[in-house]
Design an enzyme around this catalytic site. Structure first.
Site, mmCIF file in Angstrom:
data_model
loop_
_atom_site.group_PDB
_atom_site.id
_atom_site.type_symbol
_atom_site.label_atom_id
_atom_site.label_comp_id
_atom_site.label_asym_id
_atom_site.label_seq_id
_atom_site.Cartn_x
_atom_site.Cartn_y
_atom_site.Cartn_z
ATOM 1 N N ILE A 47 0.849 -0.938 0.093
ATOM 2 C CA ILE A 47 0.121 -0.283 -0.191
ATOM 3 C C ILE A 47 0.953 1.276 0.055
ATOM 4 O O ILE A 47 0.770 2.433 -0.679
ATOM 5 C CB ILE A 47 -1.062 -0.126 1.218
ATOM 6 C CG1 ILE A 47 -1.846 -1.304 0.907
ATOM 7 C CG2 ILE A 47 -1.735 1.420 1.377
ATOM 8 C CD1 ILE A 47 -2.727 -1.463 2.345
ATOM 9 N N SER A 169 -6.263 -0.207 10.738
ATOM 10 C CA SER A 169 -7.231 -1.204 10.301
ATOM 11 C C SER A 169 -8.320 -1.661 10.924
ATOM 12 O O SER A 169 -8.470 -1.022 12.058
ATOM 13 C CB SER A 169 -6.086 -2.598 10.582
ATOM 14 O OG SER A 169 -6.972 -3.665 10.102
ATOM 15 N N TYR A 201 -1.613 -7.641 17.163
ATOM 16 C CA TYR A 201 -1.672 -6.628 15.774
ATOM 17 C C TYR A 201 -2.895 -5.861 16.055
ATOM 18 O O TYR A 201 -2.707 -4.532 15.871
ATOM 19 C CB TYR A 201 -1.878 -7.589 14.661
ATOM 20 C CG TYR A 201 -2.215 -6.984 13.432
ATOM 21 C CD1 TYR A 201 -1.004 -6.221 12.706
ATOM 22 C CD2 TYR A 201 -3.358 -6.557 12.939
ATOM 23 C CE1 TYR A 201 -1.113 -5.528 11.639
ATOM 24 C CE2 TYR A 201 -3.648 -5.785 11.937
ATOM 25 C CZ TYR A 201 -2.396 -5.272 10.968
ATOM 26 O OH TYR A 201 -2.638 -4.461 9.944
ATOM 27 N N LYS A 205 -3.018 -1.717 16.398
ATOM 28 C CA LYS A 205 -3.805 -0.813 15.221
ATOM 29 C C LYS A 205 -4.940 0.110 16.023
ATOM 30 O O LYS A 205 -5.034 1.152 15.662
ATOM 31 C CB LYS A 205 -4.618 -1.778 14.270
ATOM 32 C CG LYS A 205 -3.754 -2.547 13.283
ATOM 33 C CD LYS A 205 -3.072 -1.488 12.185
ATOM 34 C CE LYS A 205 -1.683 -1.620 11.871
ATOM 35 N NZ LYS A 205 -1.269 -0.496 10.934
HETATM 36 N N1 LIG Z 1 -3.022 -5.157 3.209
HETATM 37 C C1 LIG Z 1 -4.163 -5.103 3.875
HETATM 38 O O1 LIG Z 1 -5.015 -5.780 3.595
HETATM 39 C C2 LIG Z 1 -4.159 -4.307 5.096
HETATM 40 C C3 LIG Z 1 -5.372 -4.069 5.825
HETATM 41 C C4 LIG Z 1 -5.301 -3.322 7.042
HETATM 42 C C5 LIG Z 1 -4.277 -2.441 7.196
HETATM 43 N N2 LIG Z 1 -3.400 -2.497 6.523
HETATM 44 C C6 LIG Z 1 -2.312 -1.628 7.134
HETATM 45 O O2 LIG Z 1 -1.621 -1.250 5.877
HETATM 46 C C7 LIG Z 1 -0.233 -0.729 5.992
HETATM 47 C C8 LIG Z 1 0.467 -1.261 4.960
HETATM 48 O O3 LIG Z 1 0.436 -2.657 4.815
HETATM 49 P P1 LIG Z 1 0.707 -3.499 3.464
HETATM 50 O O4 LIG Z 1 -0.389 -4.441 3.195
HETATM 51 O O5 LIG Z 1 1.217 -2.626 2.386
HETATM 52 O O6 LIG Z 1 1.902 -4.417 4.003
HETATM 53 P P2 LIG Z 1 3.310 -4.771 3.236
HETATM 54 O O7 LIG Z 1 3.006 -5.212 2.070
HETATM 55 O O8 LIG Z 1 3.746 -5.696 4.272
HETATM 56 O O9 LIG Z 1 4.273 -3.636 3.583
HETATM 57 C C9 LIG Z 1 4.474 -3.144 4.757
HETATM 58 C C10 LIG Z 1 5.765 -2.296 4.715
HETATM 59 O O10 LIG Z 1 6.238 -1.860 5.987
HETATM 60 C C11 LIG Z 1 7.586 -1.953 6.006
HETATM 61 N N3 LIG Z 1 8.256 -2.151 7.174
HETATM 62 C C12 LIG Z 1 7.833 -3.247 8.267
HETATM 63 N N4 LIG Z 1 8.876 -3.160 9.120
HETATM 64 C C13 LIG Z 1 9.351 -2.001 8.965
HETATM 65 C C14 LIG Z 1 10.239 -1.431 9.881
HETATM 66 N N5 LIG Z 1 10.770 -2.047 11.027
HETATM 67 N N6 LIG Z 1 10.680 -0.357 9.727
HETATM 68 C C15 LIG Z 1 10.473 0.464 8.505
HETATM 69 N N7 LIG Z 1 9.558 -0.188 7.609
HETATM 70 C C16 LIG Z 1 8.999 -1.433 8.010
HETATM 71 C C17 LIG Z 1 7.885 -3.210 5.088
HETATM 72 O O11 LIG Z 1 9.317 -3.197 4.595
HETATM 73 P P3 LIG Z 1 10.061 -4.463 4.342
HETATM 74 O O12 LIG Z 1 9.495 -4.795 2.832
HETATM 75 O O13 LIG Z 1 11.334 -4.359 4.388
HETATM 76 O O14 LIG Z 1 9.561 -5.600 5.082
HETATM 77 C C18 LIG Z 1 6.909 -2.702 3.958
HETATM 78 O O15 LIG Z 1 7.457 -1.880 3.238
HETATM 79 C C19 LIG Z 1 -0.059 -1.637 7.382
HETATM 80 O O16 LIG Z 1 0.232 -0.437 8.494
HETATM 81 C C20 LIG Z 1 -1.020 -2.589 7.623
HETATM 82 O O17 LIG Z 1 -1.375 -2.646 8.688
HETATM 83 C C21 LIG Z 1 -3.099 -3.258 5.545
#
Ligand SMILES: NC(=O)c1ccc[n+]([C@@H]2O[C@H](COP(=O)([O-])OP(=O)(O)OC[C@H]3O[C@@H](n4cnc5c(N)ncnc54)[C@H](OP(=O)(O)O)[C@@H]3O)[C@@H](O)[C@H]2O)c1
Ligand SMILES: *[C@@H]1O[C@H](CO)[C@@H](O)[C@H](O)[C@H]1NC(C)=O
Length: 241
Positions: A47, A169, A201, A205
């Site tokens: 995202i 979330s 988690y 959130k």
């Molecule tokens: N996907 C969904 O359906 C969904 C639903 C509800 C909420 N969310 C929220 O949306 C946000 C983005 O999620 P996403 O689905 O895009 O997840 P994602 O694809 O797993 O991406 C997560 C990002 O966070 C980075 N990250 C993890 N640990 C970190 C750290 N210690 N320091 C700096 N960066 C770090 C990751 O870097 P690396 O690549 O280096 O690991 C990656 O760039 C999150 O806050 C998640 O909780 C997502």
């Protein structure tokens, strides 16, 4: 006839569920962001990366705040290509290290004049502890962003009207905060089972939402506004959470 009604009812329920929880809202704004500077944390994938592309396309200077140099550089290339903008920069930020958060803020404040939008997007769904001995999800999803936001707040006030967006979330609804536990256990919320991880988690959130509410109150009258959101469900690395 009754069966038809039932089928129609189920269809509508599925549609509402989909619109409410899966698809999420859609942004129809055509606003341009020339002259604005934006930070997106965790923007090398998922995202965060999609957000960075969209903002760069609208003319903003976009800072990708990522923990991994190689993945970060690859993302900068993709964001530049997909947005057609050259105004995209990588800065190192590991939210699992308070030292790294401080050093990121220092570098940013030295090299960038303004900050119009801060997007606290990075998130983890995994067990572990941070460099500082905090629970990983609590430390990265909440505390790291909490410190980051506070360190950048003065610059955001100077750049007002500006905004702080924290990606939460829908699962925050299942979260709760045990303040006693928070006082006594730095690792706030440990446990190894999938259900524990799910709960922790959700707590993290909820922290995102409560932080946003409190900060919004504190910043009343400054023209720095605060938002938290559920992004919809996407099959990224953090599958469906
Ligand atoms: N996907 C969904 O359906 C969904 C639903 C509800 C909420 N969310 C929220 O949306 C946000 C983005 O999620 P996403 O689905 O895009 O997840 P994602 O694809 O797993 O991406 C997560 C990002 O966070 C980075 N990250 C993890 N640990 C970190 C750290 N210690 N320091 C700096 N960066 C770090 C990751 O870097 P690396 O690549 O280096 O690991 C990656 O760039 C999150 O806050 C998640 O909780 C997502
Ligand atoms: C906030 O924005 C309004 C409208 O642009 C402006 O009149 C006001 O002076 C601003 N307040 C601060 C504290 O910057």
């Amino acid at each position: 006839m009754n069966e038809l009604l039932l089928i129609a009812g189920i269809f509508i329920a599925v549609l509402i569920f989909f619109r409410q929880f899966v698809r999420g809202a859609q942004c129809k704004s055509k606003t341009k962001l020339h002259g604005k500077t934006v930070i997106v944390t965790g923007s090398n994938t998922g995202i965060g990366k999609a957000t960075a592309v969209e903002l760069a396309m609208r003319g903003a200077r976009v800072i990708l705040a990522c923990r991994n140099q190689v993945r970060g550089e690859a993302a900068v290339a993709v964001v530049k290509r997909e947005s057609g903008s050259k105004n995209v920069v990588l800065m190192h930020l590991d939210l699992a290290s308070l030292k790294s958060v401080r050093s990121f803020a220092q570098t940013f404040l030295k090299s960038e004049e303004r900050l119009d939008i801060l997007i606290n997007n990075a998130g983890v769904f995994a067990q572990g502890t941070t460099e500082d001995g905090l629970g990983l999800m609590f430390g990265v999803n909440h505390i790291g962003h909490f410190l980051l936001t506070n360190l950048l707040l003065e610059r955001m006030k100077e750049s007002a009207p500006s905004r702080i967006v924290t990606v939460s979330s829908n699962l925050h609804n299942l979260g709760n905060l045990d303040l006693d536990c928070l006082r006594t256990h730095k690792e706030f919320g440990m446990g190894d089972s999938l259900i524990d991880i799910f709960k922790i988690y959700s707590h993290s959130k909820l922290c995102n939402v409560l932080f946003t509410h409190e900060l919004a109150k504190k910043l009343q009258g400054t023209n720095v506004t605060c938002y938290s959101l559920h992004p919809g469900l996407y099959l990224t690395n953090a599958i469906l959470v």
